[in-house]
Each structure stands twice: as C-alpha cells, then as structure tokens.
Design an enzyme around this catalytic site. Structure first.
Site, PDB file in Angstrom:
ATOM      1  CG  HIS A  34      -2.130  -0.942   0.974  1.00  4.97           C
ATOM      2  ND1 HIS A  34      -3.244  -0.610   0.231  1.00  4.97           N
ATOM      3  CD2 HIS A  34      -2.318  -2.227   1.372  1.00  4.97           C
ATOM      4  CE1 HIS A  34      -4.078  -1.627   0.207  1.00  4.97           C
ATOM      5  NE2 HIS A  34      -3.544  -2.631   0.882  1.00  4.97           N
ATOM      6  CD  GLU A  54      -8.787   1.820  -7.855  1.00  9.35           C
ATOM      7  OE1 GLU A  54      -8.885   2.115  -6.625  1.00  9.35           O
ATOM      8  OE2 GLU A  54      -9.221   0.757  -8.310  1.00  9.35           O
ATOM      9  CG  ASP A  60      -0.790   5.366   0.048  1.00 15.46           C
ATOM     10  OD1 ASP A  60      -0.649   5.374   1.283  1.00 15.46           O
ATOM     11  OD2 ASP A  60      -1.826   4.959  -0.528  1.00 15.46           O
TER      12      ASP A  60
END
Lengths: 98, 336
Positions: free
Chosen positions: B211, B242, B215
């Site tokens: 993750h 997203e 990011d």
C-alpha cells in the site's frame, strides 16, 4: 493699615513674579481707561478674576470681577475706582506663608 | 502621565503646573497659545511627544484663537482625538460652557483654580483616558485575533478541500466546483466536459507492491494529471480510491478528447513498473469523458453518469484508452 494675606508656602517662589504681573496689569488697565479701550479693561479684569484666588489672593479675584464688569458696561468711573482700590490693596498687603 | 497646559497667562500656567507637580505629576508641558501647539504639530519630532499626551488643560479666553476653537481643531486631529480636554476658565456663563462641551471638552474648571478641585478633575479625566487606552488596546488585539482566526479558517477550508494523500482537490471539493461550473455553463451557454480516469489493475498493484508504494503511485498519477491541465479554470480531484475526475469548463468534445489523451499519455510516460498489469509492463489508466452544453432543464448528475459510463466502456475495450460521449441537451445520448 496692613492687610495680612495667608499664602500657601509652596507657592512662595511664584509670588514675586505674580505680584509684578499684577502691577503690570494695573498699568495696562490704567492706560486702557485713558484711551477708553473698554475691551482691554474687560480682558484685564477677566484675567485678574481668574488668577487672584488661585494664588490665595481672593481680593484680587473680586477686584478683577468688578473691573471686568466695568469694561462690559464701559463705565470709566467704576474702572478708575476699582483700579485705585487694587493699587492700594497691593501696597498694603503683608504676606504670611503657611 | 503627560499633561499639556494651554493658557496665555504665565501666572496661570505656573500655578497649575505647580499644583500638579506637587501632586506627583512630573510630565507637564505648557504652551502660551493654541498657535504654539499647532506649530508643534507641524514638526515630526514634536508630533510623537504630543501624541503621548494624556490630558489637556485649556484656557478659554485667549487672544487670536480662543480655547473653544482650539478644542474643536484638536479634536479633529488624529493625534488628539482621544485625548480628554478640560477647559479652565473664569467664564461662568452657560453659553460658553455649552460651546465648550459641543467642541469636545469633557469637563471644565472655574478660575480661580481650587487645587483640590483641579486634582480631582484631572484624576477623573486621566482615569477615563486610561480606560480608553485599555479599550483601544483590547480592540486592536481583537482585530488581530479576528484576522488570525479568519486566516486560520481560510487555511482550514483550503485543507478540508484537499485530498490528504495527493494534495489535489478531494471529492467534496469536486462537488462544489462541479456545481459552480455547471451553473456558469448554463448561464453562459458554454460547453462543459467531465473526464473520469481510473488506474488499471490498481488492486493488483497494491497487492504486488504494497500500500505504501500504491500511495506513491497515486501521488505521481495525480501530479501528472495536474501537470497536463493548463488553464486556471480546469481542475482535477480525487474521486475515490484510484479514480480521478477532471472538470473542463468551456471545453467541447474535441478539446476534452485532446486533454484526455494527453492525460493518458502523461501517466503512461511516467513508466511506473506494474508487473501485475495484464495489458502493459507499466501503470496505465482508462479514461472516460462526456461533454454537454447544459441548459436549465438538464440534470447535472447525468453528465457525471455518462462520463462514468464512458469510463466503463474504456475498461471494457481493453483499458489504457479514452472513450467519449456527447450529451445533447435534454438527454439525447450520442456515443462516440
């Protein structure tokens, strides 16, 4: 006959100058009477009225008030009379400081 | 505290000063006339000294400019407007006193001056001055705090409009922008285009790289989209996860398609490795857009819905492409 005036001792240093200015006021007002300049008479009287009592000379305030009135009324006789009284007063006072 | 005595009689000035000094007032200034004070006001050096005065004791009967006229003038001057003025006068007629108050004096003392009365009135006036000064200081402080609060509120509003991760507008702010641009387009008769873009296989990207890397990818994609937009009125927001949305005011279908293709190409050009993608070795996006020239009869949500459907079409068509729709006014849908 001497008139005793009790003055605050803290004003002692200012008194000679004060009295000298009063003699000058008498001279100014006397000349004004001769010239029938009643406005100057009135203003001088007003000044005397306002300053006398503050220094402890209540009579000067009283004389000043009457002189001012004589100027307003354009009364030559009154003006001369009160100026004579004032002159005499200044000549006869004895100051005591307390 | 500083006191100014204005009186044409030297005996008066000396007497009042003597009384005040004896009572502990050490900062005493004197002037023989109002003109003297006016001249001091013209000198820069004297101005600051004069503005530090806390009280003025003014004679009424003075040659040339009398005390009442002087009081009126001083009260209209910014250096003196908050300084209390006490008239000191041998005049006892009501008219004179009335004029003095109208001119701005707060009190008067009748000559010959009684020292106890003088001190009592001086102390009273200085008390008022101190209270006035305190009030002004508090007001200035309040104004400053208010300004700081307003600045903080503006910053808060700005931050609350931003997406915390990418720094671009968040969904809430997009809704606000979109409503404004829709209304403007209706009012002016302009075209309005909405572009949706979605990172292809992003879930797989996160599963593959984690993750944190996910990011970073989102931030880079947002940055690339923002970099493509040239006009101040164009805006990009993070719609969710997203998915991003671009608002293009006053942009027709052709123009919107050009921008959409530039965005798609810019993201591809980032070359972010994506080994889990089923269509490329790097991160790609699918883009769907819709354009309308809205009227009051049209529903703004329809444009959003159609752009979203165009995005779905792009996904269904193999991803990493742009699909467009033109929405005619009053819901006449034309796929393109």
């Amino acid at each position: 006959m001497k008139q005793i005036v009790i003055i605050d001792h803290e004003l002692k240093e200012l008194i000679p100058g004060f009295l000298a200015n009063r003699q000058a006021d008498i001279e100014i007002a006397t000349n004004a009477v001769a010239n029938k300049d009643y406005d100057t008479i009135r203003v001088t009287g007003h000044t005397l009225k306002g300053i006398g009592g503050g220094y402890g000379f209540d009579r000067i305030t009283d004389f000043g008030a009457i002189l001012e009135l004589s100027g307003k009324l354009q009364d030559e006789v009154l003006a001369k009379h009160i100026l004579a009284k004032l002159k005499q007063y200044l000549e006869t006072i004895e100051i005591r400081y307390e | 505290m500083a006191i100014l005595i204005i009186d044409d009689s030297s005996d008066s000035r000396l007497l009042i000063k003597s009384i005040l000094v004896r009572r502990g007032f050490s900062d005493i200034m004197t002037a023989a006339s109002a003109q003297e004070v006016y001249l001091l006001l013209e000198e820069e050096e004297s101005k600051s000294k004069l503005s530090s005065i806390d009280l003025i004791l003014m004679d009424v009967i003075m040659p040339d400019i009398d005390g009442i006229e002087a009081c009126r003038y001083l009260k209209s001057n910014k250096y003196f407007q908050d300084i209390p003025i006490i008239m000191v006068t041998a005049s006892t007629d009501i008219e004179t006193l009335d004029r003095a108050f109208v001119a701005g004096a707060i009190d008067y003392i009748i000559k010959p001056v009684n020292q106890h009365e003088l001190i009592a009135r001086v102390n009273s006036a200085l008390r008022i001055k101190r209270e006035t000064d305190r009030r002004k200081a508090r007001e200035a402080e309040l104004v400053q705090v208010l300004e700081q609060l307003e600045a903080a509120n503006r910053e808060l509003k700005r931050l609350s409009s931003l997406d915390g991760l990418t720094g671009i507008a968040n969904r809430r702010h997009f809704d606000e922008i979109y409503e404004i641009e829709w209304r403007r387009a209706v009012r002016k008769g302009y075209d309005l285009s909405i572009v949706f873009l979605d990172i292809d296989f992003f879930k797989l990207y996160n599963d593959t790289y984690g993750h944190q890397v996910g990011d970073e990818c989102l931030k880079r994609v947002a940055g690339a989209v923002a970099a493509v937009l040239k006009r101040p009125g164009d805006s990009v927001a993070r719609y969710g996860g997203e998915e991003f949305v671009v608002v293009l005011p006053d942009t027709g279908l052709e123009g919107a398609q050009q921008v959409a293709e530039q965005i798609r190409g810019a993201v591809e050009a980032l070359g972010i490795p994506h080994r889990a993608s089923k269509i490329a070795k790097h991160v790609t996006i699918s883009v769907g857009l819709c354009c309308i020239t809205p009227t009051v009869e049209d529903n703004p949500q329809e444009l959003v819905k159609q752009a979203d459907m165009a995005l779905y079409e792009a996904k269904s068509s193999g991803r990493n492409c742009v699909k467009a729709r033109l929405l005619a006014s009053a819901s006449n849908i034309t796929p393109k």
